[in-house]
Design an enzyme around this catalytic site. Structure first.
Site, PDB file in Angstrom:
ATOM      1  N   MET A 171     -12.168   4.533  -1.102  1.00 21.13           N
ATOM      2  CA  MET A 171     -12.866   4.797   0.164  1.00 21.13           C
ATOM      3  C   MET A 171     -13.554   6.140   0.006  1.00 21.13           C
ATOM      4  O   MET A 171     -13.175   7.149   0.614  1.00 21.13           O
ATOM      5  CB  MET A 171     -11.851   4.795   1.323  1.00 21.13           C
ATOM      6  CG  MET A 171     -11.369   3.399   1.665  1.00 21.13           C
ATOM      7  SD  MET A 171      -9.859   3.399   2.642  1.00 21.13           S
ATOM      8  CE  MET A 171      -8.648   3.465   1.331  1.00 21.13           C
ATOM      9  N   ASP A 209      -6.778  -6.316   4.203  1.00 30.08           N
ATOM     10  CA  ASP A 209      -6.195  -4.975   4.231  1.00 30.08           C
ATOM     11  C   ASP A 209      -6.263  -4.370   5.633  1.00 30.08           C
ATOM     12  O   ASP A 209      -7.350  -4.152   6.164  1.00 30.08           O
ATOM     13  CB  ASP A 209      -6.963  -4.093   3.230  1.00 30.08           C
ATOM     14  CG  ASP A 209      -6.342  -2.716   3.049  1.00 30.08           C
ATOM     15  OD1 ASP A 209      -5.280  -2.446   3.626  1.00 30.08           O
ATOM     16  OD2 ASP A 209      -6.950  -1.903   2.302  1.00 30.08           O
ATOM     17  N   HIS A 221      -1.079  -1.276  -4.347  1.00 31.98           N
ATOM     18  CA  HIS A 221      -2.354  -0.947  -3.699  1.00 31.98           C
ATOM     19  C   HIS A 221      -2.435   0.576  -3.553  1.00 31.98           C
ATOM     20  O   HIS A 221      -1.558   1.207  -2.960  1.00 31.98           O
ATOM     21  CB  HIS A 221      -2.446  -1.637  -2.341  1.00 31.98           C
ATOM     22  CG  HIS A 221      -3.790  -1.515  -1.688  1.00 31.98           C
ATOM     23  ND1 HIS A 221      -4.882  -2.279  -2.073  1.00 31.98           N
ATOM     24  CD2 HIS A 221      -4.230  -0.716  -0.687  1.00 31.98           C
ATOM     25  CE1 HIS A 221      -5.930  -1.957  -1.318  1.00 31.98           C
ATOM     26  NE2 HIS A 221      -5.556  -1.014  -0.467  1.00 31.98           N
ATOM     27  N   MET A 253      -9.045   8.218  -0.569  1.00 32.65           N
ATOM     28  CA  MET A 253      -9.942   8.601   0.525  1.00 32.65           C
ATOM     29  C   MET A 253     -10.473  10.002   0.292  1.00 32.65           C
ATOM     30  O   MET A 253      -9.711  10.895  -0.090  1.00 32.65           O
ATOM     31  CB  MET A 253      -9.184   8.598   1.852  1.00 32.65           C
ATOM     32  CG  MET A 253      -8.506   7.284   2.174  1.00 32.65           C
ATOM     33  SD  MET A 253      -7.648   7.419   3.745  1.00 32.65           S
ATOM     34  CE  MET A 253      -6.823   5.828   3.786  1.00 32.65           C
ATOM     35  N   HIS A 257      -8.239   1.047  -4.305  1.00 32.17           N
ATOM     36  CA  HIS A 257      -9.209   0.879  -3.220  1.00 32.17           C
ATOM     37  C   HIS A 257      -9.905   2.221  -2.982  1.00 32.17           C
ATOM     38  O   HIS A 257      -9.300   3.135  -2.428  1.00 32.17           O
ATOM     39  CB  HIS A 257      -8.446   0.396  -1.975  1.00 32.17           C
ATOM     40  CG  HIS A 257      -9.270   0.256  -0.738  1.00 32.17           C
ATOM     41  ND1 HIS A 257      -8.700   0.085   0.507  1.00 32.17           N
ATOM     42  CD2 HIS A 257     -10.615   0.235  -0.542  1.00 32.17           C
ATOM     43  CE1 HIS A 257      -9.655  -0.032   1.417  1.00 32.17           C
ATOM     44  NE2 HIS A 257     -10.828   0.075   0.814  1.00 32.17           N
ATOM     45  N   ASP A 304      -4.723   3.668  -2.293  1.00 31.31           N
ATOM     46  CA  ASP A 304      -5.834   4.009  -1.392  1.00 31.31           C
ATOM     47  C   ASP A 304      -6.353   5.414  -1.662  1.00 31.31           C
ATOM     48  O   ASP A 304      -5.641   6.398  -1.431  1.00 31.31           O
ATOM     49  CB  ASP A 304      -5.354   3.934   0.058  1.00 31.31           C
ATOM     50  CG  ASP A 304      -5.171   2.500   0.524  1.00 31.31           C
ATOM     51  OD1 ASP A 304      -6.149   1.743   0.492  1.00 31.31           O
ATOM     52  OD2 ASP A 304      -4.032   2.148   0.918  1.00 31.31           O
ATOM     53  N   SER A 323       0.836  -1.210   0.000  1.00 37.30           N
ATOM     54  CA  SER A 323       0.000   0.000   0.000  1.00 37.30           C
ATOM     55  C   SER A 323       0.862   1.248   0.000  1.00 37.30           C
ATOM     56  O   SER A 323       1.581   1.536   0.958  1.00 37.30           O
ATOM     57  CB  SER A 323      -0.907   0.016   1.231  1.00 37.30           C
ATOM     58  OG  SER A 323      -1.501   1.304   1.342  1.00 37.30           O
ATOM     59  N   MET A 339     -11.672  -5.698   5.033  1.00 34.21           N
ATOM     60  CA  MET A 339     -10.924  -4.747   5.858  1.00 34.21           C
ATOM     61  C   MET A 339     -10.680  -5.376   7.221  1.00 34.21           C
ATOM     62  O   MET A 339     -11.630  -5.797   7.893  1.00 34.21           O
ATOM     63  CB  MET A 339     -11.710  -3.442   6.051  1.00 34.21           C
ATOM     64  CG  MET A 339     -11.843  -2.574   4.807  1.00 34.21           C
ATOM     65  SD  MET A 339     -10.299  -2.201   3.956  1.00 34.21           S
ATOM     66  CE  MET A 339      -9.329  -1.405   5.237  1.00 34.21           C
TER      67      MET A 339
HETATM   68  C1  DX5 Z   1      -6.497   1.747   5.313  1.00 35.81           C
HETATM   69  C2  DX5 Z   1      -6.021   1.404   3.926  1.00 35.81           C
HETATM   70  C3  DX5 Z   1      -4.895   0.453   3.907  1.00 35.81           C
HETATM   71  C4  DX5 Z   1      -3.666   0.939   4.637  1.00 35.81           C
HETATM   72  C5  DX5 Z   1      -3.089  -0.264   5.339  1.00 35.81           C
HETATM   73  O1  DX5 Z   1      -7.687   2.422   5.266  1.00 35.81           O
HETATM   74  O2  DX5 Z   1      -7.076   0.836   3.169  1.00 35.81           O
HETATM   75  O3  DX5 Z   1      -4.587   0.003   2.598  1.00 35.81           O
HETATM   76  O4  DX5 Z   1      -2.680   1.507   3.819  1.00 35.81           O
HETATM   77  O5  DX5 Z   1      -2.041   0.146   6.127  1.00 35.81           O
HETATM   78  P1  DX5 Z   1      -1.309  -0.811   7.152  1.00 35.81           P
HETATM   79  O6  DX5 Z   1      -0.794  -1.971   6.347  1.00 35.81           O
HETATM   80  O7  DX5 Z   1      -0.256   0.065   7.707  1.00 35.81           O
HETATM   81  O8  DX5 Z   1      -2.337  -1.230   8.166  1.00 35.81           O
HETATM   82 ZN    ZN Z   2      -6.544  -0.150   1.206  1.00 37.20          ZN
END
Ligand code: DX5
Ligand code: ZN
Length: 216
Positions: free
Chosen positions: A66, A173, A31, A35, A64, A33, A6, A135
């Site tokens: 969010m 994740d 990956h 948000m 991903h 992310d 990620s 998750m």
């Molecule tokens: C959290 C993200 C993850 C995050 C995981 O909302 O979706 O992908 O980067 O981070 P770690 O591996 O540090 O828990």
């Molecule tokens: Zn993620």
């Protein structure tokens, strides 16, 4: 095991270099992310950053989302070069339509569940998705502690997939490390996202290789 580091945990001032590390490692995907500060209480990055990642990434982008109303941005993420598009079950009123639109746009659709959402809600949609992203922390931040109930959830999902003779990927994740990943793999997970465990280590390629070697 599929490994998807990620980039949320990367040093954004050295993003190109960190992407090259992933290119040179035996990771499978990037990956990414996204948000929006509404679906989750944090804002990460958007199109300009993803465009730069796509330019250097030599592996598929596992995006991903969010965000609320992800269906509004399907063609945008296709144009940005997403290969897998994860949408949250909790963010989609018409999930079936959204999944079809992702496939029609040429991407692999995946559905993501928050920790409180039971896998039973997937009963009707399972044959239509390539992957389920479970998750194992509440989404929004890296570096959180793995929620232990996830192991049971993985087992229940594994059973649903096997009973239907599907080959849906189960991706985990949040809080993935050398303690949690082997147990998640044993429970039936086939893909791991890891942020801080990989990028927080002085030998990120070794951490990726270690996750890669996990057996179910
Ligand atoms: C959290 C993200 C993850 C995050 C995981 O909302 O979706 O992908 O980067 O981070 P770690 O591996 O540090 O828990
Ligand atoms: Zn993620």
């Amino acid at each position: 095991m599929i490994v998807s580091p990620s980039l949320l945990a990367a040093d954004f001032a050295r993003l190109g270099e960190q992407c090259e590390m992933v290119n040179d490692s035996n990771a499978d995907w990037f990956h990414v992310d996204v948000m929006d500060g509404v679906f989750v209480p944090n804002i990460s990055f958007g199109s300009p950053v993803i465009k730069s990642i796509k330019k250097v990434a030599r592996k598929p982008l596992d995006v991903h989302l969010m965000i609320v109303d992800p269906q509004r941005y399907i063609s945008m993420f296709r144009d940005l070069g997403a290969d897998i598009l994860n949408v949250h079950y909790e963010a989609c009123t018409h999930l079936h339509r959204t999944i079809q639109q992702i496939r029609d746009a040429g991407m692999r659709p995946a559905v993501t569940l928050n920790p409180h959402t039971p896998v039973s809600v997937l009963e009707e949609i399972l044959p239509d998705v390539d992957m389920v992203l479970l998750m194992s922390v509440n989404p929004g931040f890296g570096g959180q502690k793995f929620i232990h109930n996830t192991y049971d959830k993985i087992r229940r999902l594994r059973k649903m997939i096997d009973e239907r003779h599907l080959n849906t990927i189960i991706e985990i994740d949040g809080g993935v490390d050398n303690n949690t990943a082997p147990l998640a793999a044993q429970a039936g997970a086939t893909a791991m996202v890891a942020g801080s465990y990989v990028f927080g280590d002085k030998d990120p390629k070794a951490r990726i290789a270690e996750l890669k070697s996990l057996k179910q």
